[in-house]
Every structure is written in C-alpha cells, then in structure tokens.
Write an enzyme that holds these catalytic residues in place. Structure first.
Site, PDB file in Angstrom:
ATOM      1  N   GLY A 224     -31.094  43.165-128.792  1.00  0.00           N
ATOM      2  CA  GLY A 224     -31.690  43.241-127.638  1.00  0.00           C
ATOM      3  C   GLY A 224     -33.704  43.202-128.130  1.00  0.00           C
TER       4      GLY A 224
ATOM      5  N   SER B 276     -28.455  40.343-134.439  1.00  0.00           N
ATOM      6  CA  SER B 276     -29.997  39.754-133.460  1.00  0.00           C
ATOM      7  C   SER B 276     -31.032  41.571-133.918  1.00  0.00           C
ATOM      8  CB  SER B 276     -29.416  39.747-132.183  1.00  0.00           C
ATOM      9  OG  SER B 276     -29.903  39.141-131.244  1.00  0.00           O
ATOM     10  N   ALA B 277     -31.316  42.247-133.322  1.00  0.00           N
ATOM     11  CA  ALA B 277     -32.214  43.311-133.589  1.00  0.00           C
ATOM     12  C   ALA B 277     -31.928  44.269-134.838  1.00  0.00           C
ATOM     13  CB  ALA B 277     -32.783  43.905-132.490  1.00  0.00           C
TER      14      ALA B 277
ATOM     15  N   HIS C 166     -31.269  34.064-134.640  1.00  0.00           N
ATOM     16  CA  HIS C 166     -32.079  32.999-134.173  1.00  0.00           C
ATOM     17  C   HIS C 166     -32.830  31.993-134.700  1.00  0.00           C
ATOM     18  CE1 HIS C 166     -29.989  35.837-130.896  1.00  0.00           C
ATOM     19  NE2 HIS C 166     -31.084  37.242-131.264  1.00  0.00           N
TER      20      HIS C 166
ATOM     21  N   GLU D 179     -27.962  30.452-134.880  1.00  0.00           N
ATOM     22  CA  GLU D 179     -27.189  31.430-134.509  1.00  0.00           C
ATOM     23  C   GLU D 179     -25.775  31.054-135.618  1.00  0.00           C
ATOM     24  OE1 GLU D 179     -28.066  30.988-130.346  1.00  0.00           O
ATOM     25  OE2 GLU D 179     -29.443  31.972-130.625  1.00  0.00           O
TER      26      GLU D 179
END
Length: 233
Positions: A82, A114-115, A151, A186
C-alpha cells in the site's frame, strides 16, 4: 521481499504461493500488518482468507489491543503493501519496529510485499509512493543492509514521457547515500536465508551501487555481497 502481491491475470499472492509455503516451513500462525491501506478491515479479511487457503492461521495487528505482545507470540510476520509512508508512520506510532526486529533476529520468518518489502530495508527513501502522511523518521526496520525499490520499471527508450524514470530516481538516491539498492520488477521476489540472497519469481531485478553500472539479475540467481543476517523473504 515480494515486489507486488498481485500480477496481471492472477489472484492475490498466487505467483508467490509456493515460495511462501516453502519459506514458512513449520510456521502456523501469521501476524499481519495492514497499515499501508486505509481500509484495514477489508485488507485483513483478504489476507486472512488467502493464508487460510494455504493452511495458515492469520491475525491482524490492527485488531489486537497489544500488537507488541502479538509479535512475540506469532510464528511469522507478514507486512502487506500500500502506501509506504502510511505504513511506516503506523509502525512508528505503535512502537512496533523494535519488536519486529527482535522477532526476526530470533529466527521468525518475515514476509514483506511492496511497501512491506520497502520497510525491511534501512529506510523508505527508495519507495515510489507519495508522502500522504509524515512519519517522524524515514528509518525503517533495517532487516537487510540494502535498500529495496519494489515495482521496478525499466526505462522505456521509446517513451515520450519526460518525467524521471525509476532508474534516475535511484541514481539520485545514490548521489546522497552509499547504501546499495535492489530494484525488484513485478513478478519477482528476494529470498534471504542464512545470509544468502536469491532472486525468485518470473522476472528479474537490478542492483544499483554508487559509482558502478547497474547489474542485471535473473531469476534463480544467488546474489553475493548484499547481506548477512536474519531470515527474510
């Protein structure tokens, strides 16, 4: 460290299911941190259902009165993606960085997507996210001694877009900092166990070091010279 939780045409965590199951080993209980998204209830329900399908019990830290104690009791940690600034602010405000560090140092598996991958590094300075909130520090978990840039998008030589590329932003970071950066495309993830780093998944990554040309890494490659320490994935 997972670049992204969903790839085009597949469901949530489908592309890393086997890596997760292998990495978690005998772990049964997962403590989830949904703080990177605004709707924590919905995010936690999604993660709970997905991990239940893999045979694990998942609790969300936002539903627990004393999440620090829950960290100590859980078998493994999962921090979802997020907004990285929102995630780090919550972890700092709830004073969860030290408990998570101790847990992982003592051998608990850490999964970050991700985060959640970005905060595993020394700072969040290589995130792509907008600073929608202001944490009191950019210093994060420091589970690994290199920066992570999830990403990762390669520069498109045919693009007419004149904004900065992710590569340019990473190189700007290295103008002011000496910490190496791993840009994870990704569909890829880093597996870190017993001081060894391996790139897994379907795509590659690039390693950036100050004063050196970026190095391309393909899936299945073990990467030397980046880390020595606790397990993380």
């Amino acid at each position: 460290m997972i670049s992204n939780s969903t790839v085009h045409g597949r469901g949530y965590l489908d592309h890393v299911q086997e890596q997760i199951k292998t990495f978690l080993g005998d772990a049964k209980t997962i403590l989830f941190f949904p703080f990177a998204l605004h709707d924590r209830d919905d995010y936690a329900a999604k993660a709970k259902a997905r991990f239940a399908a893999m045979g694990y019990s998942l609790e969300s830290a936002h539903k627990i009165d004393n999440p620090s104690n829950a960290v100590a009791k859980a078998d493994a940690i999962f921090i979802g993606g997020g907004n990285t600034f929102r995630l780090l602010k919550a972890l700092l405000d709830l004073e969860l960085l030290d408990p998570i560090r101790r847990k992982v140092k003592n051998g608990a598996p850490y999964i970050g997507s991700s985060a959640g991958a970005n905060v595993a590094g020394p700072t969040i300075k290589t995130t792509k996210d907008m600073p929608i909130v202001q944490p009191r520090s950019f210093d994060s978990l420091g589970l690994v001694p290199f920066q992570i840039s999830p990403h990762y998008l390669d520069p498109d030589p045919n693009s007419t877009h004149m904004g900065e590329t992710q590569e340019e932003r990473i190189l700007q970071f290295l103008e002011e900092n000496e910490t190496p950066v791993v840009g994870i495309r990704e569909g890829a993830c880093l597996l870190i166990e017993n001081g060894a780093v391996a790139l897994k998944g379907e795509t590659g990554a690039r390693i950036f070091r100050r004063g050196q040309a970026p190095v391309e890494v393909t899936p299945g490659t073990e990467i030397s010279g980046l880390v020595g320490g606790p397990d993380a994935s």
